[in-house]
Design a protein around this motif. Structure first.
Motif, short mmCIF file in Angstrom:
data_model
loop_
_atom_site.label_atom_id
_atom_site.label_comp_id
_atom_site.label_asym_id
_atom_site.label_seq_id
_atom_site.Cartn_x
_atom_site.Cartn_y
_atom_site.Cartn_z
N UNK A 134 0.91 -1.14 0.04
CA UNK A 134 0.04 -0.10 -0.12
C UNK A 134 1.00 1.14 0.16
N UNK A 135 1.77 1.24 0.81
CA UNK A 135 2.76 2.37 1.04
C UNK A 135 3.55 2.69 -0.54
N UNK A 136 3.56 1.82 -1.50
CA UNK A 136 4.16 2.12 -2.80
C UNK A 136 2.89 2.67 -3.99
N UNK A 137 1.86 3.06 -3.34
CA UNK A 137 0.78 3.44 -4.10
C UNK A 137 0.82 4.82 -4.15
N UNK A 138 0.55 5.46 -5.35
CA UNK A 138 0.64 6.79 -5.73
C UNK A 138 -0.03 7.68 -4.83
N UNK A 139 -1.20 7.01 -4.27
CA UNK A 139 -1.80 8.15 -2.87
C UNK A 139 -0.84 8.10 -1.66
N UNK A 140 0.11 7.17 -1.50
CA UNK A 140 0.82 7.42 -0.56
C UNK A 140 2.40 7.48 -0.62
N UNK A 141 2.83 7.63 -1.81
CA UNK A 141 4.07 7.53 -2.04
C UNK A 141 4.61 8.90 -1.63
N UNK A 142 5.41 9.22 -0.51
CA UNK A 142 6.00 10.19 0.27
C UNK A 142 6.43 11.23 -0.57
N UNK A 143 7.63 10.95 -1.39
CA UNK A 143 8.59 12.08 -1.78
C UNK A 143 7.54 12.81 -2.76
N UNK A 144 7.13 12.40 -3.87
CA UNK A 144 6.35 13.38 -4.80
C UNK A 144 5.41 14.04 -4.25
N UNK A 145 4.78 13.40 -3.24
CA UNK A 145 3.36 14.06 -2.42
C UNK A 145 3.94 15.23 -1.66
N UNK A 146 5.01 15.03 -0.91
CA UNK A 146 5.50 16.04 -0.12
C UNK A 146 6.18 17.33 -0.91
N UNK A 147 6.92 16.89 -1.95
CA UNK A 147 7.28 18.11 -3.04
C UNK A 147 6.26 18.74 -3.45
N UNK A 148 5.20 18.25 -4.05
CA UNK A 148 4.10 18.89 -4.74
C UNK A 148 3.25 19.69 -3.53
N UNK A 149 2.74 19.12 -2.27
CA UNK A 149 2.07 19.76 -1.41
C UNK A 149 2.79 20.81 -0.94
N UNK A 150 4.09 20.72 -0.67
CA UNK A 150 4.93 22.07 -0.26
C UNK A 150 4.70 23.15 -1.27
N UNK A 151 4.83 23.00 -2.51
CA UNK A 151 4.46 23.96 -3.68
C UNK A 151 3.33 24.46 -3.57
N UNK A 152 2.16 23.53 -3.38
CA UNK A 152 0.86 24.07 -3.13
C UNK A 152 0.75 25.02 -1.85
N UNK A 153 1.12 24.41 -0.91
CA UNK A 153 1.02 25.39 0.31
C UNK A 153 1.80 26.47 0.36
N UNK A 154 2.74 26.70 -0.56
CA UNK A 154 3.51 27.87 -0.47
C UNK A 154 3.28 28.97 -1.71
N UNK A 155 2.02 28.14 -2.32
CA UNK A 155 1.32 29.32 -3.34
C UNK A 155 2.22 29.13 -4.71
N UNK A 156 3.08 28.42 -4.87
CA UNK A 156 3.91 28.03 -6.20
C UNK A 156 3.49 27.31 -7.13
N UNK A 157 2.35 26.73 -6.94
CA UNK A 157 1.49 26.08 -8.08
C UNK A 157 2.32 24.69 -8.37
N UNK A 158 1.36 23.83 -8.77
CA UNK A 158 2.05 22.30 -9.07
C UNK A 158 2.83 22.13 -10.10
N UNK A 159 3.70 21.55 -10.23
CA UNK A 159 4.54 21.05 -11.47
C UNK A 159 3.97 19.80 -11.82
N UNK A 160 3.15 19.12 -11.45
CA UNK A 160 2.17 17.85 -11.94
C UNK A 160 0.92 18.08 -11.96
N UNK A 161 0.38 18.55 -13.07
CA UNK A 161 -1.07 18.87 -13.25
C UNK A 161 -2.03 17.94 -12.48
N UNK A 162 -1.83 16.44 -12.69
CA UNK A 162 -2.75 15.51 -12.01
C UNK A 162 -2.65 15.44 -10.42
N UNK A 163 -1.72 16.54 -9.66
CA UNK A 163 -1.77 16.35 -8.39
C UNK A 163 -3.10 16.82 -7.82
#
Length: 562
Positions: free
Chosen positions: A533-562
Motif C-alpha cells: 500500500x505504501x508504494x501506491x501513488x496515493x501514499x508515495x511520500x517524496x512526490x506528494x511532499x514536494x507537490x504539497x509543499x509547492x501548493x502550500x507555498x502558493x507556487x503552483x503544481x508542477x504535476x497537473x494531476x496532483x
C-alpha cells in the motif's frame, strides 16, 4: 412507567428508547380545526434525532381495545401515522406538496379514533431542506422527481428523493431505503470476523472468495455511492472512507477491492444517460474494473473507436462485468466503457502483498467501442460532468481525483488498527525468552512499545480525518473544486496518515517475536499488505511532499494531476 406508556414505547419500534417528557399541547390548524395532543419526547433513539410522538384522542382506550381480551368492537387498535417533517408544507403551507393537508387530516382522524402520530425530524424523508428545495428548482426546469416509498419509522435515513433521471430498465426500482451512516458502518463491521477467517483463503485464491462477495452484496456495500435515482444509497465520502477502513480491519485485500468497486459505481454514475441506461439496467450497483496504467491507443472509426492496449493493475477485475479503460486519441485522453466479456484478463497477479485483490492485466486488440461509451477523461473527472445533470447526490459533483486517492490510506489505517489489536492480545499471553516476566505485557519496555504503536495509529487516524474533512467541506459549496492549498492539505494528510499507519505496523512487528513471520499468522500478512500500500501513488511520500509543499507555498503544481 405505566402500561399505556410502555405500549407506546413498543409501538414506536425503538426498544432501546425511553420516554423522557410528556406535555399537553393544544393544536390549531389554519382552517380553525383544533385538537389536544399529548406530546412525548424520547431518549435513546437510534439515530439521535428529536422525533416526537403525538398521542391523540382516547389513545389509552384504543390500546386497551387492541390488547388480548380487549373490549373494542373490532380489536383494530389505535390509528398510527408516520409523518416526515416538511417545513414548506407543514408550516408555510406550500402548494408544491400535500404534506400540510395530510398532517391536518391525519390529526383529525386519529383524534376521533384514538391513536398516535409519529412526527419524524427528517426533512424531506431524510434528504434535508436544501436538497428538497434543489429538487423544486429542478422541477422548475422541467426535470421530474420520482416517487418515494412510505415512511417506515425513525432510526434510518428514509429513502432519498431521486431527481431528474429514471433509467429505462429500472422504472420499477428507483426508490430505496437508505441506511443511516452508523448503520452502514455496522454492516461493514459485522463482516470483519468472517473476513479474518477467510484472509488466508483470499490470499491463496488471489481474489475475493465467492462467499465473501455474497456477504458484501447482501450487506449492500456496493450500493454506498450509487445514485438514489437508480436505487442506490447516494452516501457521502465520510461513510465511504469509514466502510473501507472497517473492512481493512478484517482483510486489506477485500477492503481494497470492495473500496474500488464501490468507487467505480460512482464513476459510472458520471456518464451520459445512454451509457447509464446500459450499466444500471441490471441493478443499482454494476461492478466494473478501472485502469489507466498505461493508457491504450484509440482510433476513430465509424460509430465509435477502436482501442488496443494492455492495461495493468485492474483492481476488481475478477468480480466485474464491465471495464473502464483509458485510451489516448491524439491529444485527448478517453475513458472507454466495455463489457468485460469482450476483453482478455491475463492472470499475472503474483505479488508480495495485497495478493487477494486479483488486480490482473486486461488485454484488448482492435476492440470496437461505441461512441456513447467513450468519454473525454477531463469531462468525466470534472465537477460538472454528464452525470451531475442527471443526479442530485452531492458527491456526483466531487472532482474525480478526490476519491481516487482515498482507498489506499483507508486500507492502511484499518490494517494498522488490526495490527495493534493483535499486538495487545499477543502481549497478554506471550512469554518472551530471556526475560523475567511471565508475559510480555508485564514488561515496562513492552508497555512503552504498545503505547507507541497505539499512538501512531491515533496520529494516522487524525490525519485521515483531516483529509476527509477537507474534501467534504468542498461538497457544501459550488464550485466544489478544491483550491491548490486544499488539494495540498488533503494529499499531505493522506500521505502522513499512511506513513503513521506503516510506522505502527513496524513497531508491532519488531516487538512480536519470530513466530508472527509464519505465513499462517495474520500479522505477517498485514505487514506485507501495508508495505505494498505504501508504494501506491496515493501514499508515495517524496512526490506528494514536494507537490504539497509547492501548493502550500502558493507556487503552483508542477504535476497537473496532483
Amino acid at each position: 412507567m405505566t402500561l399505556a406508556s410502555e405500549t407506546i414505547f413498543q409501538a414506536s419500534a425503538v426498544p432501546a428508547a425511553a420516554v423522557r417528557t410528556r406535555v399537553s399541547v393544544p393544536l390549531r390548524f389554519p382552517d380553525g380545526f383544533t385538537a389536544e395532543a399529548e406530546v412525548m419526547t424520547f431518549s435513546g433513539l437510534a439515530d439521535g434525532k428529536e422525533h416526537l410522538l403525538l398521542a391523540l384522542g382516547e389513545w389509552e382506550q384504543a390500546l386497551l381495545d387492541a390488547a388480548p381480551g380487549g373490549i373494542g368492537p373490532d380489536g383494530a387498535g389505535p390509528l398510527v401515522r408516520l409523518h416526515s417533517e416538511c417545513l414548506t408544507g407543514d408550516v408555510f403551507g406550500s402548494q408544491r406538496c400535500d404534506c400540510g393537508p395530510q398532517l391536518r387530516e391525519a390529526v383529525e382522524r386519529i383524534a376521533a379514533a384514538g391513536g398516535f402520530l409519529l412526527y419524524l425530524r427528517q426533512e424531506g424523508r431524510g434528504i434535508g431542506l436544501y436538497s428538497k428545495l434543489d429538487a423544486y428548482a429542478l422541477q422548475d426546469h422541467t426535470a421530474h422527481t420520482l416517487a418515494l416509498p412510505p415512511d417506515v419509522g425513525p432510526g434510518r435515513s428514509e429513502a432519498k428523493i431521486s431527481v431528474g433521471y429514471e433509467p429505462a430498465a429500472r422504472a420499477d426500482a428507483v426508490a430505496s431505503v437508505v441506511p443511516a451512516h452508523e448503520d452502514m458502518l455496522a454492516r461493514a463491521q459485522g463482516l470483519v470476523p468472517a473476513l479474518r477467517e477467510r484472509a488466508e483463503e483470499t490470499e491463496r485464491l488471489r481474489r475475493i472468495p465467492e462467499s465473501t462477495m455474497a456477504e458484501l452484496q447482501s450487506a449492500e456495500i456496493f450500493h454506498l455511492l450509487s445514485p438514489t435515482a437508480v436505487g442506490g444509497f447516494g452516501m457521502g465520502l465520510e461513510t465511504y472512507g469509514e466502510v473501507v477502513r472497517r473492512l481493512a480491519r478484517g482483510c486489506a485485500s477485500t477492503a481494497w477491492s470492495a473500496g474500488h468497486l464501490i468507487e467505480h459505481v460512482w464513476m459510472l454514475a458520471r456518464w451520459p444517460r445512454e451509457a447509464q441506461d446500459e450499466v444500471f439496467a441490471s441493478g443499482p450497483a454494476p461492478l466494473a474494473a478501472a485502469t489507466g496504467a498505461p493508457a491504450g491507443v484509440a482510433e476513430k472509426v465509424p460509430g465509435g473507436y477502436s482501442i488496443s492496449g494492455r492495461w495493468t493493475f485492474a483492481s476488481g477485475v475478477m468480480h466485474s462485468e464491465w471495464a473502464l479503460l483509458a485510451a489516448q486519441h491524439g491529444a485527448v485522453r478517453l475513458q472507454c466503457l466495455v463489457p468485460l466479456a469482450e476483453v482478455e484478463v491475463l492472470d499475472v497477479w503474483q505479488t508480495a502483498g495485497l495478493r487477494g485483490t486479483g488486480s490482473n492485466d486486461i488485454l484488448a486488440e482492435g476492440l470496437f467501442v461505441p461512441e456513447h461509451r467513450a468519454l473525454d477523461w477531463e469531462l468525466l473527472a470534472a465537477e460538472e460532468n454528464p452525470g451531475s445533470e442527471l443526479h442530485l447526490d452531492p458527491l456526483i459533483h466531487t472532482p474525480m481525483g478526490a476519491l481516487l486517492n482515498m482507498v489506499a490510506p483507508a486500507a492502511a489505517l484499518g490494517s494498522a488498527e488490526y495490527a495493534v489489536e493483535l499486538f495487545g492480545e499477543l502481549m497478554m499471553v506471550r512469554k518472551v525468552k530471556h526475560t523475567a516476566e511471565a508475559r510480555q505485557a508485564d514488561s515496562p519496555l513492552a508497555q512503552v512499545r504498545y503505547a507507541q504503536a497505539y499512538g501512531l495509529v491515533g496520529t494516522a487516524r487524525l490525519h485521515w480525518q483531516e483529509a476527509v474533512g477537507v474534501v467534504s467541506a468542498s461538497h457544501a459549496r459550488r464550485p466544489a473544486a478544491m483550491t491548490d492549498r486544499e488539494r495540498s492539505q488533503y494529499r499531505l494528510s493522506l500521505a502522513l496518515s499512511g506513513e503513521a499507519s506503516a510506522a505502527a505496523v513496524r513497531v508491532v512487528m519488531a516487538g512480536s517475536g519470530g513466530s508472527v513471520h509464519r505465513l499462517a499468522h495474520p500479522l505477517q500478512r498485514i505487514q506485507r499488505d501495508v508495505n505494498v500500500l505504501m508504494n501506491h501513488a496515493a501514499l508515495a511520500g517524496d512526490p506528494i511532499l514536494e507537490q504539497a509543499g509547492r501548493g502550500l507555498l502558493g507556487l503552483g503544481f508542477t504535476v497537473p494531476s496532483f
